[in-house]
Design a protein around this motif. Structure first.
Motif, PDB file in Angstrom:
ATOM      1  N   UNK A 217       0.858  -1.194   0.000  1.00 43.14           N
ATOM      2  CA  UNK A 217       0.000   0.000   0.000  1.00 43.14           C
ATOM      3  C   UNK A 217       0.887   1.234   0.000  1.00 43.14           C
ATOM      4  N   UNK A 218       0.521   2.195  -0.849  1.00 38.30           N
ATOM      5  CA  UNK A 218       1.263   3.458  -0.897  1.00 38.30           C
ATOM      6  C   UNK A 218       0.639   4.436   0.094  1.00 38.30           C
ATOM      7  N   UNK A 219       1.489   5.033   0.924  1.00 41.69           N
ATOM      8  CA  UNK A 219       1.020   5.985   1.912  1.00 41.69           C
ATOM      9  C   UNK A 219       1.035   7.388   1.332  1.00 41.69           C
ATOM     10  N   UNK A 220       0.015   8.159   1.654  1.00 38.02           N
ATOM     11  CA  UNK A 220      -0.046   9.553   1.201  1.00 38.02           C
ATOM     12  C   UNK A 220       0.829  10.406   2.112  1.00 38.02           C
ATOM     13  N   UNK A 221       1.529  11.340   1.520  1.00 39.50           N
ATOM     14  CA  UNK A 221       2.366  12.258   2.285  1.00 39.50           C
ATOM     15  C   UNK A 221       2.082  13.671   1.816  1.00 39.50           C
ATOM     16  N   UNK A 222       1.948  14.633   2.759  1.00 37.39           N
ATOM     17  CA  UNK A 222       1.613  16.001   2.369  1.00 37.39           C
ATOM     18  C   UNK A 222       2.632  16.638   1.444  1.00 37.39           C
ATOM     19  N   UNK A 223       3.903  16.218   1.556  1.00 32.17           N
ATOM     20  CA  UNK A 223       4.946  16.824   0.727  1.00 32.17           C
ATOM     21  C   UNK A 223       5.103  16.116  -0.606  1.00 32.17           C
ATOM     22  N   UNK A 224       4.233  15.108  -0.871  1.00 29.13           N
ATOM     23  CA  UNK A 224       4.296  14.404  -2.143  1.00 29.13           C
ATOM     24  C   UNK A 224       5.278  13.250  -2.147  1.00 29.13           C
ATOM     25  N   UNK A 225       6.021  13.056  -1.034  1.00 27.22           N
ATOM     26  CA  UNK A 225       6.973  11.966  -0.966  1.00 27.22           C
ATOM     27  C   UNK A 225       6.224  10.638  -0.987  1.00 27.22           C
ATOM     28  N   UNK A 226       6.798   9.652  -1.686  1.00 32.55           N
ATOM     29  CA  UNK A 226       6.145   8.356  -1.786  1.00 32.55           C
ATOM     30  C   UNK A 226       6.793   7.362  -0.826  1.00 32.55           C
ATOM     31  N   UNK A 227       5.980   6.710  -0.022  1.00 31.42           N
ATOM     32  CA  UNK A 227       6.466   5.640   0.850  1.00 31.42           C
ATOM     33  C   UNK A 227       5.468   4.506   0.780  1.00 31.42           C
ATOM     34  N   UNK A 228       5.990   3.299   0.683  1.00 22.44           N
ATOM     35  CA  UNK A 228       5.159   2.113   0.501  1.00 22.44           C
ATOM     36  C   UNK A 228       5.402   1.155   1.652  1.00 22.44           C
ATOM     37  N   UNK A 229       4.332   0.501   2.118  1.00 23.97           N
ATOM     38  CA  UNK A 229       4.445  -0.447   3.223  1.00 23.97           C
ATOM     39  C   UNK A 229       3.703  -1.732   2.866  1.00 23.97           C
ATOM     40  N   UNK A 230       4.108  -2.834   3.514  1.00 26.04           N
ATOM     41  CA  UNK A 230       3.359  -4.080   3.403  1.00 26.04           C
ATOM     42  C   UNK A 230       2.086  -3.931   4.226  1.00 26.04           C
ATOM     43  N   UNK A 231       0.957  -4.223   3.595  1.00 23.12           N
ATOM     44  CA  UNK A 231      -0.336  -4.005   4.263  1.00 23.12           C
ATOM     45  C   UNK A 231      -1.338  -5.040   3.772  1.00 23.12           C
ATOM     46  N   UNK A 232      -2.083  -5.620   4.698  1.00 25.74           N
ATOM     47  CA  UNK A 232      -3.031  -6.657   4.349  1.00 25.74           C
ATOM     48  C   UNK A 232      -4.082  -6.225   3.351  1.00 25.74           C
ATOM     49  N   UNK A 233      -4.390  -4.926   3.304  1.00 19.10           N
ATOM     50  CA  UNK A 233      -5.391  -4.407   2.373  1.00 19.10           C
ATOM     51  C   UNK A 233      -4.747  -3.764   1.144  1.00 19.10           C
ATOM     52  N   UNK A 234      -3.457  -4.016   0.950  1.00 22.19           N
ATOM     53  CA  UNK A 234      -2.755  -3.410  -0.174  1.00 22.19           C
ATOM     54  C   UNK A 234      -2.971  -4.164  -1.479  1.00 22.19           C
ATOM     55  N   UNK A 235      -2.260  -3.714  -2.523  1.00 24.32           N
ATOM     56  CA  UNK A 235      -2.363  -4.336  -3.839  1.00 24.32           C
ATOM     57  C   UNK A 235      -1.465  -5.570  -3.907  1.00 24.32           C
ATOM     58  N   UNK A 236      -1.878  -6.521  -4.717  1.00 25.45           N
ATOM     59  CA  UNK A 236      -1.068  -7.723  -4.917  1.00 25.45           C
ATOM     60  C   UNK A 236       0.316  -7.338  -5.441  1.00 25.45           C
ATOM     61  N   UNK A 237       1.352  -7.973  -4.908  1.00 25.82           N
ATOM     62  CA  UNK A 237       2.720  -7.714  -5.359  1.00 25.82           C
ATOM     63  C   UNK A 237       3.523  -9.001  -5.208  1.00 25.82           C
ATOM     64  N   UNK A 238       4.155  -9.439  -6.291  1.00 27.88           N
ATOM     65  CA  UNK A 238       4.896 -10.702  -6.292  1.00 27.88           C
ATOM     66  C   UNK A 238       6.295 -10.469  -6.862  1.00 27.88           C
ATOM     67  N   UNK A 239       7.315 -10.859  -6.093  1.00 22.59           N
ATOM     68  CA  UNK A 239       8.711 -10.750  -6.520  1.00 22.59           C
ATOM     69  C   UNK A 239       9.387 -12.100  -6.321  1.00 22.59           C
ATOM     70  N   UNK A 240      10.027 -12.597  -7.369  1.00 20.60           N
ATOM     71  CA  UNK A 240      10.802 -13.837  -7.254  1.00 20.60           C
ATOM     72  C   UNK A 240      12.276 -13.474  -7.111  1.00 20.60           C
ATOM     73  N   UNK A 241      12.877 -13.914  -6.019  1.00 15.35           N
ATOM     74  CA  UNK A 241      14.260 -13.543  -5.697  1.00 15.35           C
ATOM     75  C   UNK A 241      15.130 -14.793  -5.681  1.00 15.35           C
ATOM     76  N   UNK A 242      16.303 -14.697  -6.321  1.00 16.40           N
ATOM     77  CA  UNK A 242      17.240 -15.816  -6.362  1.00 16.40           C
ATOM     78  C   UNK A 242      18.614 -15.338  -5.929  1.00 16.40           C
TER      79      UNK A 242
END
Length: 368
Positions: A217-242
């Protein structure tokens, strides 16, 4: 504005604003303009309006789509009605015209130095340097696209086909035709392109593959800065790491070179996933290990170690499969060497094939 591709009318009760400021107007999106990001469309439509101002209008809700708020990355659809509030266009005075020309020349010089990986009449593919934004705005005077436009003034059309973070280096595709842009955007919507990244992370990642599937989930910031957190109600995201290599650097401890392949394209996805898994990317000043970053910076390693190493997609016109590869950056090679690792083993541009995990001395063959 091109009246062949959009229909525009004034708001019924709008009044003329001050000099240099237009009235409220409405634009209906047709099939040709569909698929563009909201911010890119408005910036292209409202020539001379700073992109930072466009972002402020979007965040404040003054710029609306179908009567409602939309994020800057909203993809416009055919039939959408876009409300454009009054926008003040800066008036260029003679005294500042010379300065603007100098800025344009400087941008052109920077654009000419961007490494080109591939080009034809439809697309231009560059190896974006780290610390260079893909576009201007939010405190950034110019990015890759502004520099390319300055360096290629004869080009009738240049638009980003996708984006990578400012701190990330590597493969970046620019469309040279609107038809090519729409075809590429269609591939991204279908999640067809295969995007492969290399990263150096803190800790010893196992020399095997693991799937990270945490909603973001992307958090809103008054200064426009983008910060993203893991959140149960967030968007699906899948990364395969090797894991590719595990090594140690004096003063920094255990590090690993990993390959990350993303199946979704969320903001800061790889950075947030790896940090949440306990392996923050080296040099990441937003989600990383700040103490480790300072120790490595003292040794000359000051960048974020995330690199868009390759991108597999289909040519937007011919449909032929393309493998676009960016060489391993010099900073990556230097950090690997400092840990006793041969960087040539992990440079796909050298081998012309996907790299394999290394069996390194002292690793005890650990893969779990």
């Amino acid at each position: 504005m091109d009246t062949r591709s959009t229909r525009q009318q004034r708001a019924p009760a709008s009044k003329a604003g001050p000099a240099g400021q237009a009235d409220v107007r409405y634009v209906e999106i047709d099939d040709e303009r569909a698929g563009q990001r909201l911010d890119n469309f408005v910036t292209g439509l409202c020539k001379g309006v700073p992109k930072s101002h466009v972002y402020r209008l979007i965040r404040s809700g003054q710029l609306r789509v179908n009567g409602g708020r939309r994020a800057a990355d909203y993809r416009l659809q055919a039939g959408d009605s876009l409300r454009l509030p009054p926008m003040r266009v800066p008036v260029v005075q003679p005294a500042t015209a010379a300065g603007a020309e100098r800025v344009q020349r400087a941008r052109a010089a920077l654009g000419e130095r961007l490494p080109v990986l591939y080009e034809d009449d439809s697309i231009l593919v560059i190896d974006k340097p780290e610390a260079v934004a893909v576009h201007g705005g939010s405190g950034v005077s110019s990015g890759v696209i502004e520099r390319l436009r300055a360096a290629l003034p004869q080009a009738r059309f240049l638009e980003l086909a996708h984006r990578i973070d400012r701190e990330t280096s590597g493969v970046l595709v620019v469309a040279r035709k609107r038809a090519a842009l729409l075809a590429l955007q269609a591939q991204w919507r279908q999640r067809a392109p295969a995007k492969r990244y290399l990263a150096v992370v803190a800790g010893h990642w196992p020399l095997r593959a693991k799937t990270l599937s945490f909603p973001l989930r992307r958090l809103a910031a008054p200064d426009g800065d983008r910060r993203v957190v893991v959140h149960g109600q967030g968007q699906e995201a899948v990364t395969r790491v090797r894991g590719l290599a595990r090594f140690e650097v004096e003063g920094a401890g255990a590090l690993s070179l990993v390959e990350a392949i993303i199946e979704t394209g969320r903001t800061h996805q790889i950075r947030v996933h790896l940090n949440y898994a306990g392996f923050p990317i080296v040099g990441d000043d937003k989600y990383g290990n700040y103490a480790l970053n300072r120790r490595l910076a003292a040794r000359g390693f000051r960048r974020m170690f995330l690199h868009a190493a390759s991108l597999r997609l289909r040519h937007p016109e011919s449909g032929a499969p393309m493998d676009l590869v960016a060489p391993l950056p010099a900073a990556f090679a230097a950090l690997l060497r400092s840990g006793g690792v041969d960087p040539a083993r992990f440079d796909e541009a050298v081998h012309d094939r996907p790299v394999e995990p290394a069996a390194l001395p002292g690793d005890n063959g650990a893969r779990a």
